[in-house]
Design an enzyme around this catalytic site. Sequence first.
Site, PDB file in Angstrom:
ATOM      1  N   CYS A 120       0.840  -1.199   0.000  1.00 21.44           N
ATOM      2  CA  CYS A 120       0.000   0.000   0.000  1.00 21.44           C
ATOM      3  C   CYS A 120       0.882   1.259   0.000  1.00 21.44           C
ATOM      4  CB  CYS A 120      -0.980  -0.039   1.165  1.00 21.44           C
ATOM      5  SG  CYS A 120      -2.187   1.292   1.160  1.00 21.44           S
ATOM      6  N   ASP A 168      -9.372  -3.608  -6.909  1.00 19.17           N
ATOM      7  CA  ASP A 168      -8.792  -2.615  -5.997  1.00 19.17           C
ATOM      8  C   ASP A 168      -9.316  -1.224  -6.347  1.00 19.17           C
ATOM      9  OD1 ASP A 168      -7.163  -0.812  -4.589  1.00 19.17           O
ATOM     10  OD2 ASP A 168      -5.419  -2.129  -4.715  1.00 19.17           O
ATOM     11  N   HIS A 199      -8.094  -4.292  -2.569  1.00 19.13           N
ATOM     12  CA  HIS A 199      -6.944  -3.691  -1.914  1.00 19.13           C
ATOM     13  C   HIS A 199      -6.631  -4.439  -0.612  1.00 19.13           C
ATOM     14  CE1 HIS A 199      -4.175  -0.310  -1.629  1.00 19.13           C
ATOM     15  NE2 HIS A 199      -4.439  -0.249  -0.330  1.00 19.13           N
TER      16      HIS A 199
END
Length: 411
Positions: A120, A168, A199
């Site tokens: 991330c 995502d 995600h």
Amino acid sequence: MHMKNLAIQAADGGRFNAYVALPPDQTGPGLVLLHEAFGVTSHMRRMADRFAEDGYVVLVPDLYWRIQPGVELSDAEFDRAMELYQKFDADLAIKDIEATIGTMRKMSQHVGGVGVVGFCLGGTLAALAAARTDIDCAVSYYGVGIANHVDELKKVNIPISFHYGTDDEHCQPEFEAMQALVDAHRDNMSLKMYPNVGHGFANDDRAFYDLSAAELAFTRALTTIRSAIGPKFDIESIWETHLYHEFVTKNAAETLKTMVENPYVNIAPTLTGGVGHDMLLRFYKYHFVDVHPEDTRMISISRTVGVNRVVDEMIMCFTHDREIPYLLPGIEPTGRYMKVPMVAIVSFKGGKVYNEHIYWDQASVLVQAGLLEKNGLPIMGSEIADKLLDKNIRPNDLMMDIWATSEGKPI
């Protein structure tokens, strides 16, 4: 496998901590793991430990230290994570990553190159580290906003892989730009997409976690890393040694020496095997290594060797002159000669076997043992093995009536 947090000197003054995980033999190439917006969480520590098991000296720096040291948040604290994210200075973080890399290279346990893996927020930083530092490889999991740095990433010439879930919502706008970047730099870049996951799919603490995608991504990450910095393990030879002690020396203790401290074996058709050293040693010693008929032989059909996995396709041939507990548990010897195609999927951690998943067609075994009549059922006996050995044996016998309906139709 881990040490206490290590203090690292920042280039512009101050010190910050990094979690440390060491490999079983205490030395190896280096990996710097870069955390999500939630800080150095238990998930990050587990990932560090897992990479350490595969032979790496791992540091996980606290990149939030300039805002608040020791941050460790959960999904329930998402708003706080976003608040920290908004205050975060990526350029200063790269300096801290450089300091972490420098500390890694000075560690007595570190031998060889250094790679970076990020998730991330850390996934974006891993890509920037590939462009701005002297690392040897990088892996970026669902990095947000990477497409904003495409011009900078065009200059990257080290191995780097990007990993995204197709669902995502935070990164979908970037996919086209990332694909174009990778298409233009296929010598050193790869983009891996994971269908129907979102995600954070590799974080087992979050609701978005997807086991199959996470495991595939980990294997692909290892492929990127090992191609650049190692360590290289001859896992095929390790597997051969394992088989040697299973079927030749028939020594359960020596078999276990080829495995990690806490291995498992899952023999799927009969739900036999073991989890953990002691159960598996018991299984091997009393119910596996010394139960095979004297005429047992293995015919190799194919073998695929990957970065941390071996897939072995074989046929086990034998006369059923004794009970074989893991194959036909509770069945007295039938005296029949049997040919059983098998597939073993063997996973490794570092230089040792971690687990085995073993499959065969139990219906075929029961047919050959005389315990199951075909009686029009769509099952076969030894013909399955024969067909593997001779591709010219006529196929489609079980669907002969249906097969006949396509005779003469255009193809």
